[in-house]
Design an enzyme around this catalytic site. Sequence first.
Site, PDB file in Angstrom:
ATOM      1  N   ASP A 139       2.823   5.713   3.910  1.00 28.03           N
ATOM      2  CA  ASP A 139       2.531   5.257   2.548  1.00 28.03           C
ATOM      3  C   ASP A 139       3.837   4.871   1.871  1.00 28.03           C
ATOM      4  O   ASP A 139       4.721   5.716   1.666  1.00 28.03           O
ATOM      5  CB  ASP A 139       1.832   6.377   1.776  1.00 28.03           C
ATOM      6  CG  ASP A 139       1.248   5.911   0.458  1.00 28.03           C
ATOM      7  OD1 ASP A 139       1.288   4.691   0.184  1.00 28.03           O
ATOM      8  OD2 ASP A 139       0.743   6.753  -0.299  1.00 28.03           O
ATOM      9  N   MET A 140       3.984   3.591   1.546  1.00 25.79           N
ATOM     10  CA  MET A 140       5.174   3.122   0.847  1.00 25.79           C
ATOM     11  C   MET A 140       5.240   3.723  -0.552  1.00 25.79           C
ATOM     12  O   MET A 140       4.221   3.847  -1.227  1.00 25.79           O
ATOM     13  CB  MET A 140       5.186   1.599   0.763  1.00 25.79           C
ATOM     14  CG  MET A 140       5.170   0.892   2.106  1.00 25.79           C
ATOM     15  SD  MET A 140       6.556   1.340   3.180  1.00 25.79           S
ATOM     16  CE  MET A 140       7.945   0.793   2.187  1.00 25.79           C
TER      17      MET A 140
ATOM     18  N   ASP B 285       0.124  -1.398   1.634  1.00 29.11           N
ATOM     19  CA  ASP B 285       1.284  -0.503   1.761  1.00 29.11           C
ATOM     20  C   ASP B 285       0.940   0.862   2.354  1.00 29.11           C
ATOM     21  O   ASP B 285       1.701   1.815   2.202  1.00 29.11           O
ATOM     22  CB  ASP B 285       1.944  -0.312   0.394  1.00 29.11           C
ATOM     23  CG  ASP B 285       1.014   0.335  -0.627  1.00 29.11           C
ATOM     24  OD1 ASP B 285      -0.213   0.362  -0.384  1.00 29.11           O
ATOM     25  OD2 ASP B 285       1.497   0.812  -1.665  1.00 29.11           O
ATOM     26  N   GLU B 286      -0.186   0.947   3.062  1.00 32.15           N
ATOM     27  CA  GLU B 286      -0.642   2.248   3.553  1.00 32.15           C
ATOM     28  C   GLU B 286      -1.431   2.067   4.841  1.00 32.15           C
ATOM     29  O   GLU B 286      -2.194   1.116   4.985  1.00 32.15           O
ATOM     30  CB  GLU B 286      -1.508   2.908   2.471  1.00 32.15           C
ATOM     31  CG  GLU B 286      -2.013   4.272   2.794  1.00 32.15           C
ATOM     32  CD  GLU B 286      -2.912   4.836   1.698  1.00 32.15           C
ATOM     33  OE1 GLU B 286      -3.315   5.996   1.838  1.00 32.15           O
ATOM     34  OE2 GLU B 286      -3.224   4.113   0.731  1.00 32.15           O
TER      35      GLU B 286
END
EC number: 2.7.7.7
Length: 347
Positions: free
Chosen positions: A9-10, A103-104
């Site tokens: 996760d960013m 982003d995940e």
Amino acid sequence: MDKVIMHVDMDAFFASVEVIDNRSLRGKPVIVGGMSERGVVATCSYEARAFGVRSAMPIYMAKAKCPNGIFLPVRYERYKEISNKIFDIFNEITTLIEPLSIDEAYLDLTHVNRDSLYIASFIKNRIKKETGLNISIGLSYNKFLAKLASDWNKPNGLKIIKKSDVPKILFPLSIDKVHGLGKKSVKKLNNIGIFTVEELYKLSVNFLVDLFGKFGPEIYDRIRGIDNREVKILRERKSIGKETTLINDTDDEEDIKPYIKSFASSIANIMKNKNLSGKNITIKIRTASFINHTKSKTLTYYINSEEDIYREACSILEKLKLEEKIRLIGISISSFKEKKIEQLSLF
């Protein structure tokens, strides 16, 4: 053989990209989202979160909480460009990747012949070197625990949850950390004095079945470290929809119909490009007091044309009793089938 599942996760992704592109924003409360007073926060930096700003918060509320915040528009194409670079790095490790968003993702490392902590460090270092961004990573033997681990010490976190850690590691957690328990379920449990996983753990499976029906056994198993969901390479798209916040609140259907017409056109184009038809239409509205309502209609036939989607959506809208002005309108279509293309014989 136990699975090895990684959740990546960013950290504050959109805001972090903005800081990378403009170093003068470093250490400042950056808020990315709709630029009008009626827009919402897409994401924000951790400096902004310290003021109480959160994703999905109305912009006017974010400005009240963080008057010195730096408000920026969403640059989706730029974020997608960075996301592609990051997912290219994941693909160097394994092809068993389930994207959850831009982003995940989940990665299944079960059959990767490398130590999982080594892989996590490799991913972190590569992403930092190639994009300048930080990522939080969780490792465990199932999806629920891997995601929980990635949230454990954000930002830039790395945590592993082992079988021997469960269930005691979960006991102090709030029940809203349990995958599958939404706001209504959490409230239902809070009303009977259940606030932590340890308190939830003491309930019998039969009690949870009475409370949540067929999902009761899943919740019972999950807090005992059991989650048999697989990492799916291709996630089935459950619905296609569009929504927007109106320029002005209204209770006049004629003000709303142009939005529905535009949505119907966009959804029809997506469906035709994907060769899909659907038969469940849903209207979503958010009132001026920020209460969400949905109303659905299941057809006896499949549709994918702009005209049909618009007609059915309007018929649902006409049956809604608007007791308060609307600030957001959206429509979606689901229950898909793929149109099969057959080649006819010349003979």
